[in-house]
Design a protein around this motif. Sequence first.
Motif, PDB file in Angstrom:
ATOM      1  N   ALA A 237       0.855  -1.193   0.000  1.00 31.10           N
ATOM      2  CA  ALA A 237       0.000   0.000   0.000  1.00 31.10           C
ATOM      3  C   ALA A 237       0.891   1.243   0.000  1.00 31.10           C
ATOM      4  N   HIS A 238       0.564   2.202  -0.863  1.00 35.12           N
ATOM      5  CA  HIS A 238       1.386   3.406  -0.969  1.00 35.12           C
ATOM      6  C   HIS A 238       1.302   4.320   0.248  1.00 35.12           C
ATOM      7  N   ASN A 239       0.389   4.047   1.177  1.00 32.26           N
ATOM      8  CA  ASN A 239       0.471   4.738   2.474  1.00 32.26           C
ATOM      9  C   ASN A 239      -0.174   3.892   3.575  1.00 32.26           C
ATOM     10  N   ASP A 240       0.074   4.318   4.829  1.00 32.07           N
ATOM     11  CA  ASP A 240      -0.442   3.569   5.983  1.00 32.07           C
ATOM     12  C   ASP A 240      -1.964   3.481   5.966  1.00 32.07           C
ATOM     13  N   ASP A 241      -2.597   4.624   5.660  1.00 33.77           N
ATOM     14  CA  ASP A 241      -4.067   4.641   5.731  1.00 33.77           C
ATOM     15  C   ASP A 241      -4.700   3.567   4.850  1.00 33.77           C
ATOM     16  N   MET A 242      -4.218   3.446   3.623  1.00 31.85           N
ATOM     17  CA  MET A 242      -4.781   2.406   2.742  1.00 31.85           C
ATOM     18  C   MET A 242      -4.460   1.020   3.291  1.00 31.85           C
ATOM     19  N   GLY A 243      -3.295   0.869   3.888  1.00 28.46           N
ATOM     20  CA  GLY A 243      -2.921  -0.411   4.504  1.00 28.46           C
ATOM     21  C   GLY A 243      -3.858  -0.732   5.661  1.00 28.46           C
ATOM     22  N   LEU A 244      -4.226   0.295   6.438  1.00 21.26           N
ATOM     23  CA  LEU A 244      -5.130   0.092   7.574  1.00 21.26           C
ATOM     24  C   LEU A 244      -6.524  -0.290   7.070  1.00 21.26           C
ATOM     25  N   GLY A 245      -6.939   0.308   5.962  1.00 24.08           N
ATOM     26  CA  GLY A 245      -8.210  -0.074   5.349  1.00 24.08           C
ATOM     27  C   GLY A 245      -8.154  -1.514   4.860  1.00 24.08           C
ATOM     28  N   ALA A 246      -7.022  -1.905   4.291  1.00 20.47           N
ATOM     29  CA  ALA A 246      -6.852  -3.278   3.790  1.00 20.47           C
ATOM     30  C   ALA A 246      -6.926  -4.284   4.932  1.00 20.47           C
ATOM     31  N   ILE A 247      -6.381  -3.911   6.093  1.00 18.76           N
ATOM     32  CA  ILE A 247      -6.437  -4.804   7.263  1.00 18.76           C
ATOM     33  C   ILE A 247      -7.891  -5.152   7.585  1.00 18.76           C
ATOM     34  N   GLU A 248      -8.744  -4.136   7.565  1.00 18.09           N
ATOM     35  CA  GLU A 248     -10.176  -4.369   7.863  1.00 18.09           C
ATOM     36  C   GLU A 248     -10.778  -5.353   6.860  1.00 18.09           C
ATOM     37  N   ALA A 249     -10.460  -5.158   5.581  1.00 19.32           N
ATOM     38  CA  ALA A 249     -11.016  -6.040   4.538  1.00 19.32           C
ATOM     39  C   ALA A 249     -10.488  -7.466   4.688  1.00 19.32           C
ATOM     40  N   ILE A 250      -9.202  -7.599   5.022  1.00 19.51           N
ATOM     41  CA  ILE A 250      -8.586  -8.931   5.169  1.00 19.51           C
ATOM     42  C   ILE A 250      -9.215  -9.671   6.349  1.00 19.51           C
ATOM     43  N   GLU A 251      -9.395  -8.941   7.455  1.00 22.34           N
ATOM     44  CA  GLU A 251     -10.004  -9.575   8.636  1.00 22.34           C
ATOM     45  C   GLU A 251     -11.442  -9.990   8.340  1.00 22.34           C
ATOM     46  N   ALA A 252     -12.160  -9.119   7.626  1.00 24.37           N
ATOM     47  CA  ALA A 252     -13.560  -9.439   7.285  1.00 24.37           C
ATOM     48  C   ALA A 252     -13.641 -10.675   6.383  1.00 24.37           C
ATOM     49  N   ALA A 253     -12.564 -10.923   5.639  1.00 25.04           N
ATOM     50  CA  ALA A 253     -12.539 -12.098   4.749  1.00 25.04           C
ATOM     51  C   ALA A 253     -12.054 -13.349   5.495  1.00 25.04           C
ATOM     52  N   GLY A 254     -11.834 -13.214   6.800  1.00 25.33           N
ATOM     53  CA  GLY A 254     -11.439 -14.368   7.611  1.00 25.33           C
ATOM     54  C   GLY A 254      -9.958 -14.711   7.536  1.00 25.33           C
ATOM     55  N   LEU A 255      -9.150 -13.777   7.071  1.00 28.42           N
ATOM     56  CA  LEU A 255      -7.702 -14.012   6.998  1.00 28.42           C
ATOM     57  C   LEU A 255      -6.993 -13.151   8.038  1.00 28.42           C
ATOM     58  N   LYS A 256      -5.744 -13.535   8.344  1.00 29.52           N
ATOM     59  CA  LYS A 256      -4.986 -12.801   9.363  1.00 29.52           C
ATOM     60  C   LYS A 256      -3.988 -11.846   8.698  1.00 29.52           C
ATOM     61  N   PRO A 257      -4.238 -10.515   8.841  1.00 26.68           N
ATOM     62  CA  PRO A 257      -3.283  -9.562   8.261  1.00 26.68           C
ATOM     63  C   PRO A 257      -1.933  -9.663   8.964  1.00 26.68           C
ATOM     64  N   GLY A 258      -0.860  -9.611   8.205  1.00 24.61           N
ATOM     65  CA  GLY A 258       0.487  -9.698   8.790  1.00 24.61           C
ATOM     66  C   GLY A 258       0.980 -11.126   8.874  1.00 24.61           C
ATOM     67  N   VAL A 259       0.031 -12.102   8.784  1.00 25.69           N
ATOM     68  CA  VAL A 259       0.400 -13.526   8.873  1.00 25.69           C
ATOM     69  C   VAL A 259       0.039 -14.222   7.552  1.00 25.69           C
ATOM     70  N   ASP A 260      -1.280 -14.324   7.279  1.00 23.10           N
ATOM     71  CA  ASP A 260      -1.716 -14.936   6.012  1.00 23.10           C
ATOM     72  C   ASP A 260      -1.377 -14.022   4.829  1.00 23.10           C
ATOM     73  N   VAL A 261      -1.617 -12.757   5.051  1.00 22.89           N
ATOM     74  CA  VAL A 261      -1.323 -11.762   4.012  1.00 22.89           C
ATOM     75  C   VAL A 261      -0.345 -10.758   4.607  1.00 22.89           C
ATOM     76  N   LYS A 262       0.846 -10.686   4.043  1.00 18.51           N
ATOM     77  CA  LYS A 262       1.859  -9.728   4.531  1.00 18.51           C
ATOM     78  C   LYS A 262       1.503  -8.342   4.022  1.00 18.51           C
ATOM     79  N   ILE A 263       1.806  -7.331   4.818  1.00 18.63           N
ATOM     80  CA  ILE A 263       1.462  -5.959   4.421  1.00 18.63           C
ATOM     81  C   ILE A 263       2.677  -5.029   4.543  1.00 18.63           C
ATOM     82  N   ILE A 264       2.928  -4.320   3.470  1.00 20.23           N
ATOM     83  CA  ILE A 264       4.007  -3.323   3.434  1.00 20.23           C
ATOM     84  C   ILE A 264       3.353  -1.978   3.156  1.00 20.23           C
TER      85      ILE A 264
END
Length: 333
Positions: A237-264
């Motif tokens: 993600a080109h900034n933190d805010d979009m990354g934080l939004g992505a975390i919400e979507a990943i969790e809602a999809a039943g995946l673990k952000p930072g573990v199942d899906v790495k985030i930079i």
Amino acid sequence: MLKKTLIAASAIPLTVLSLTACGSDSSSGDGGGSEGGGSITMGFAQVGAESGWRTANTKSIQESAKAEDVDLKFTDAQGKQENQIQAIRSYIQQKVDVIAFSPVVETGFDAVLQEAKAANIPVILTDRAVKVDDDSLYETFLGSDFVKEGEKAGEWLVQNAKDADRDGDGTINVVQLEGTTGAAPAIDRAEGFADTIGADDSIKVTASQTGDFTRDGGKQVMESFLQSDDSIEVVYAHNDDMGLGAIEAIEAAGLKPGVDVKIITVDAVKDGMQALADGKINFIVECNPLLGPQLMDLAQKVLDGEEVPKRVVTEETTFDQEQAKAALPDRQY
Ligand code: GYE
């Protein structure tokens, strides 16, 4: 306190100095509207309030102006280039001493910058660059090296690629959440990243779309990515805010952000650093928003007729999860 001086005092003989002093209460007639002495008037045209980074940047500029007794005229363009151009035109009409702005996008500013030049009002670019044919249309550009930021993000991924390969198929599927289309940080962060991961054939960017640097934008784009692809292993993600939004979507999809899906991500604002310390983000490339003090300093130098470098690059670092834990208690923004 930043003072208006037409010529640097140290550079002029006493006779000239006294002349300047006599004429100090007459209008300078240089289009800058400056009267000798008194504080500087700066018109600042901000991008908007799209992110935590932007909020910290605005605060830094406003606080530094206050500390230096700069009369700051501030406008928020709400992410629209036309608003920004309008604000700059109004600063020219008001005959401010100096104009500073953070361009929403790179292109399309030639005409208004020519108008500022014709009115003899110096322009300082902060944070984002413009693409103009004539570089003399601005005095200096203060901000980060966004290509380098993208490279740092890519380097981390190249080093940690194996760890990101959730399904172990030898291919790392990456999605990219881009910043505002046409903005320098979106263009350059994509370029630096692409160039760096290009060295590793196993890393593939499978989808890339703008989230406009906002949390909501990042969340929505990530939701749609996840709906069409269950093999996403990395989000850049080109900034933190979009990354934080992505975390919400990943969790809602039943995946673990930072573990199942790495985030930079890029920025390292407090909320981002907290998510990094909590293990939901894996790596953040710092982008420094505290440009106020340097901006005031450059403005004074420009108005004093001192030479300033055409490009002033800010110093930045990177954070992994352990480094975020250590840095968080002292993080100002
Ligand atoms: O990274 C992002 C903001 O131009 C560097 O704009 C800035 C970027 C920053 O919205 O969060």
